[in-house]
Design an enzyme around this catalytic site. Structure first.
Site, PDB file in Angstrom:
ATOM      1  N   THR A  13       0.837  -1.197   0.000  1.00 20.87           N
ATOM      2  CA  THR A  13       0.000   0.000   0.000  1.00 20.87           C
ATOM      3  C   THR A  13       0.876   1.253   0.000  1.00 20.87           C
ATOM      4  O   THR A  13       1.997   1.248   0.504  1.00 20.87           O
ATOM      5  CB  THR A  13      -0.950   0.028   1.205  1.00 20.87           C
ATOM      6  N   GLY A  14       0.348   2.305  -0.591  1.00 20.91           N
ATOM      7  CA  GLY A  14       1.094   3.555  -0.659  1.00 20.91           C
ATOM      8  C   GLY A  14       2.435   3.383  -1.345  1.00 20.91           C
ATOM      9  O   GLY A  14       3.460   3.872  -0.859  1.00 20.91           O
ATOM     10  N   SER A  15       2.429   2.707  -2.509  1.00 18.89           N
ATOM     11  CA  SER A  15       3.696   2.320  -3.136  1.00 18.89           C
ATOM     12  C   SER A  15       4.058   3.140  -4.369  1.00 18.89           C
ATOM     13  O   SER A  15       4.863   2.711  -5.194  1.00 18.89           O
ATOM     14  CB  SER A  15       3.682   0.831  -3.492  1.00 18.89           C
ATOM     15  N   THR A  16       3.493   4.326  -4.482  1.00 14.68           N
ATOM     16  CA  THR A  16       3.851   5.174  -5.623  1.00 14.68           C
ATOM     17  C   THR A  16       5.025   6.096  -5.322  1.00 14.68           C
ATOM     18  O   THR A  16       5.496   6.809  -6.213  1.00 14.68           O
ATOM     19  CB  THR A  16       2.649   6.024  -6.080  1.00 14.68           C
ATOM     20  N   ILE A  19       9.292   4.978   0.640  1.00 19.73           N
ATOM     21  CA  ILE A  19       9.594   3.635   1.121  1.00 19.73           C
ATOM     22  C   ILE A  19       8.754   2.592   0.404  1.00 19.73           C
ATOM     23  O   ILE A  19       9.250   1.525   0.023  1.00 19.73           O
ATOM     24  CB  ILE A  19       9.379   3.557   2.649  1.00 19.73           C
ATOM     25  N   GLY A  20       7.473   2.882   0.199  1.00 18.34           N
ATOM     26  CA  GLY A  20       6.592   1.927  -0.463  1.00 18.34           C
ATOM     27  C   GLY A  20       7.046   1.578  -1.867  1.00 18.34           C
ATOM     28  O   GLY A  20       7.029   0.414  -2.274  1.00 18.34           O
ATOM     29  N   SER A 141       7.551   2.496  12.893  1.00 19.58           N
ATOM     30  CA  SER A 141       8.523   3.577  12.955  1.00 19.58           C
ATOM     31  C   SER A 141       9.210   3.566  14.307  1.00 19.58           C
ATOM     32  O   SER A 141       8.656   3.068  15.302  1.00 19.58           O
ATOM     33  CB  SER A 141       7.800   4.920  12.751  1.00 19.58           C
ATOM     34  N   TYR A 154       1.223  10.860  15.714  1.00 16.63           N
ATOM     35  CA  TYR A 154       1.873   9.906  14.811  1.00 16.63           C
ATOM     36  C   TYR A 154       2.490   8.762  15.618  1.00 16.63           C
ATOM     37  O   TYR A 154       2.299   7.580  15.292  1.00 16.63           O
ATOM     38  CB  TYR A 154       2.949  10.618  13.992  1.00 16.63           C
TER      39      TYR A 154
END
Length: 264
Positions: A13-16, A19-20, A141, A154
């Protein structure tokens, strides 16, 4: 030792970006069929084209959708098919004085950083268990352990993600499925560059700004530099592989020694 993920399907997920994106590329280079996820179909298509231009052998598929809601998650899962490796990388972060964080912001951080991961685990873990093999990796994290004063909302969300990982690892006990979290340290991404410049002089060149940020705000880092996304991705690829079959329920550190502890 060779990491071989041929025949496996991974969703990151969130790989655009950040880190992703590095995780997706590394898993694909290990032979996995990797679903690239982002909210924009055009953005996902553009990243796939870029990654395949770097290496034509990568097997990448488009899985656009907003996994922070059920409808978007369903669309992503439908595009991906049966998932062997789930990497919950999507997350948001930002600075806010502790006493100024609103109820709405507390909920938003929990919804995006925790509940989105839970939603996808709930959807994919039963299939992994029935097939007798699977990997769930939640990108946490150092802030889960060393709560930053400037963004405790966060930190709270990443601490919760550690609990989620441990709990689902217990649910998957004895099935051949492992569930782990990765404690990523301060990492060099576009978003982090923006974050760094919120805390140090915006007029400084990047190399100086990075050093100043580490000196003032992350002095306990033993690496004394920001981690590169590929360094996080290498650990994720190992944990996603059959080589890590005895590691589950763990919070594995890729933090540059930032967390001041002699145990993981």
């Amino acid at each position: 030792m060779r990491i071989d993920l041929r025949g496996k399907t991974a969703l990151v997920t969130g790989s655009t970006q950040g880190i992703g994106r590095a995780i997706a590329a590394t898993l694909a280079d290990a032979g996995a069929r990797v679903a690239i996820n982002g909210r924009s179909a055009d953005g996902v298509a553009s990243v796939i084209a870029e990654l395949q231009a770097e290496s034509a052998d990568r097997h990448l598929i488009a899985a656009p959708g907003d996994v922070t809601n059920q409808e978007g998650a369903d669309a992503v899962l439908a595009a991906t098919g049966d998932i062997d490796v789930l990497v919950n990388n999507l997350g948001i972060f930002g600075t806010e004085p502790a006493l100024e964080i609103t109820d709405e912001e507390w909920r938003r951080y929990f919804d995006v950083n925790v509940l989105a991961a839970v939603r996808l685990i709930r959807a994919t873990l039963p299939g992994m268990k029935s097939r007798g093999w699977g990997r769930v990796l939640n990108i946490a994290s150092d802030s889960a352990v060393v709560i930053p004063a400037e963004m405790i909302h966060y930190g709270m969300s990443k601490t919760a993600l550690l609990a989620v990982s441990r709990g689902f690892a217990k649910d998957a006990a004895g099935t051949g499925v492992t569930v782990n979290s990765v404690l990523a340290g301060p990492t060099h991404t576009g978003g982090v560059e923006t974050f760094v410049y919120e805390l140090v002089d915006a007029a400084l060149p990047w190399d100086e700004a990075q050093r100043e940020f580490m000196r003032l705000h992350r002095p306990q880092s033993l690496l004394q530099r920001l981690i590169e996304p590929e360094e996080i991705a290498n650990m994720v690829a190992y944990l996603a592989s059959p080589l890590a079959s005895a590691t589950t329920g763990a919070a594995v550190r890729v933090d540059g020694g930032y967390i001041d502890s002699i145990v993981p």
